[in-house]
Design a protein around this motif. Structure first.
Motif, PDB file in Angstrom:
ATOM      1  N   THR A  12       0.811  -1.220   0.000  1.00 42.58           N
ATOM      2  CA  THR A  12       0.000   0.000   0.000  1.00 42.58           C
ATOM      3  C   THR A  12       0.850   1.279   0.000  1.00 42.58           C
ATOM      4  OG1 THR A  12      -0.165  -0.027   2.414  1.00 42.58           O
ATOM      5  CG2 THR A  12      -1.930  -1.125   1.171  1.00 42.58           C
ATOM      6  N   THR A  13       2.154   1.145  -0.086  1.00 43.51           N
ATOM      7  CA  THR A  13       3.033   2.311  -0.156  1.00 43.51           C
ATOM      8  C   THR A  13       2.930   2.942  -1.534  1.00 43.51           C
ATOM      9  OG1 THR A  13       4.599   1.444   1.447  1.00 43.51           O
ATOM     10  CG2 THR A  13       5.462   3.045  -0.117  1.00 43.51           C
ATOM     11  N   THR A  14       2.871   4.269  -1.586  1.00 40.84           N
ATOM     12  CA  THR A  14       2.896   4.996  -2.857  1.00 40.84           C
ATOM     13  C   THR A  14       4.238   5.697  -2.952  1.00 40.84           C
ATOM     14  OG1 THR A  14       0.513   5.339  -2.751  1.00 40.84           O
ATOM     15  CG2 THR A  14       1.754   6.731  -4.285  1.00 40.84           C
ATOM     16  N   LEU A  15       5.031   5.251  -3.912  1.00 40.29           N
ATOM     17  CA  LEU A  15       6.370   5.778  -4.121  1.00 40.29           C
ATOM     18  C   LEU A  15       6.376   6.422  -5.500  1.00 40.29           C
ATOM     19  CD1 LEU A  15       9.252   5.641  -2.789  1.00 40.29           C
ATOM     20  CD2 LEU A  15       9.635   3.628  -4.193  1.00 40.29           C
ATOM     21  N   GLY A  30       6.771   1.042   5.474  1.00 39.52           N
ATOM     22  CA  GLY A  30       5.555   0.399   5.958  1.00 39.52           C
ATOM     23  C   GLY A  30       4.305   0.782   5.188  1.00 39.52           C
ATOM     24  N   PRO A  31       3.147   0.326   5.683  1.00 38.93           N
ATOM     25  CA  PRO A  31       1.879   0.486   4.968  1.00 38.93           C
ATOM     26  C   PRO A  31       1.404   1.937   4.867  1.00 38.93           C
ATOM     27  CG  PRO A  31       1.484  -0.388   7.153  1.00 38.93           C
ATOM     28  CD  PRO A  31       2.977  -0.380   6.950  1.00 38.93           C
ATOM     29  N   GLY A  52       4.323   2.945   9.055  1.00 37.31           N
ATOM     30  CA  GLY A  52       3.107   3.245   8.309  1.00 37.31           C
ATOM     31  C   GLY A  52       2.565   4.656   8.450  1.00 37.31           C
ATOM     32  N   TYR A  53       1.790   5.039   7.449  1.00 39.41           N
ATOM     33  CA  TYR A  53       1.059   6.306   7.414  1.00 39.41           C
ATOM     34  C   TYR A  53       1.960   7.526   7.548  1.00 39.41           C
ATOM     35  CZ  TYR A  53      -3.209   3.578   7.586  1.00 39.41           C
ATOM     36  OH  TYR A  53      -4.202   2.697   7.298  1.00 39.41           O
ATOM     37  N   CYS A  54       3.050   7.528   6.813  1.00 40.24           N
ATOM     38  CA  CYS A  54       3.924   8.697   6.782  1.00 40.24           C
ATOM     39  C   CYS A  54       3.781   9.390   5.434  1.00 40.24           C
ATOM     40  CB  CYS A  54       5.384   8.287   6.991  1.00 40.24           C
ATOM     41  SG  CYS A  54       5.714   7.704   8.660  1.00 40.24           S
ATOM     42  N   ILE A  55       3.991  10.690   5.429  1.00 33.30           N
ATOM     43  CA  ILE A  55       3.974  11.472   4.192  1.00 33.30           C
ATOM     44  C   ILE A  55       5.326  12.172   4.109  1.00 33.30           C
ATOM     45  CG2 ILE A  55       2.892  13.369   2.937  1.00 33.30           C
ATOM     46  CD1 ILE A  55       0.318  12.724   4.599  1.00 33.30           C
ATOM     47  N   LEU A 179      -4.300  11.690  -1.003  1.00 26.40           N
ATOM     48  CA  LEU A 179      -3.155  11.725  -1.923  1.00 26.40           C
ATOM     49  C   LEU A 179      -3.142  10.501  -2.844  1.00 26.40           C
ATOM     50  CD1 LEU A 179      -0.398  12.965   0.539  1.00 26.40           C
ATOM     51  CD2 LEU A 179      -1.208  14.190  -1.490  1.00 26.40           C
ATOM     52  N   ARG A 180      -3.422   9.340  -2.285  1.00 30.59           N
ATOM     53  CA  ARG A 180      -3.439   8.112  -3.099  1.00 30.59           C
ATOM     54  C   ARG A 180      -4.550   8.166  -4.151  1.00 30.59           C
ATOM     55  NH1 ARG A 180      -3.727   3.077   0.318  1.00 30.59           N
ATOM     56  NH2 ARG A 180      -3.041   2.076  -1.577  1.00 30.59           N
TER      57      ARG A 180
END
Length: 189
Positions: A12-15, A30-31, A52-55, A179-180
């Motif tokens: 679920t990571t957006t790179l 992480g996720p 997880g859940y970092c921007i 964002l996703r």
């Protein structure tokens, strides 16, 4: 020539495709983490873990940039067991440079902020734009750094109820989701 680190990405990571990954130490993300355009994740001198859940903001640099011993840059290897670890629900603004050993849950780091090598930033802190945390400095939970690196404890978010902390975590989760979705819509056009 730069090498790509051994990388573990949660599905679920957006790179962003223009994110730069360099180094030889492990990189773990992480996720539901969202990494913006032209961010640079560097594991040349130490492993990097992003929970997880970092921007991570555009053009931010995360990871130890250089290791000096006796005034000279040390070649390769870890810097005395150093690591860079970002706990969950962290927001890092554009152009920030993060070399800290640890950034606590729910911390917000502003545009162009600098966190020195080996620093430890507590949970639910706010580092305002262009502020600096010195190398190896320890910042307690709920600290706000503002202006010319002035500091205070945010009494409103440090209440025992934890309501503000839960609100902050939920806000980051919603921001990641927006964002996703926006990225997905842009790719469909």
């Amino acid at each position: 020539m730069s090498t790509k680190p051994p990388t573990t990405l949660h599905p679920t990571t957006t790179l962003h495709p223009l994110t730069t990954l360099t180094g030889t130490h492990p990189l773990t993300i992480g996720p539901s983490t969202y990494i913006h355009l032209r961010a640079h994740l560097n594991t040349t001198h130490a492993p990097l873990t992003i929970h997880g859940y970092c921007i991570i903001g555009e053009k931010s640099v995360i990871g130890i940039q250089e290791v000096k011993e006796g005034g000279e840059e040390k070649e390769g290897g870890e810097a005395g067991g150093d690591k860079v670890e970002l706990q969950s629900h962290i927001t890092i603004g554009p152009n920030a440079i993060i070399q800290a050993s640890s950034i606590g849950t729910g911390t917000i780091i502003g545009v162009g902020a600098r966190i020195g090598k080996g620093a430890v930033v507590g949970s639910y802190c706010k580092i305002n734009p262009l502020c600096t945390v010195a190398a190896y400095e320890t910042i307690p939970d709920h600290t706000v750094i503002y202006g010319y690196n002035e500091r205070r404890i945010d009494r409103g978010s440090s209440s025992s109820s934890g309501g503000m902390e839960a609100f902050r975590r939920k806000a980051v989760e919603q921001q990641v989701e927006v964002l996703r979705r926006a990225e997905g819509a842009a790719r469909r056009k």
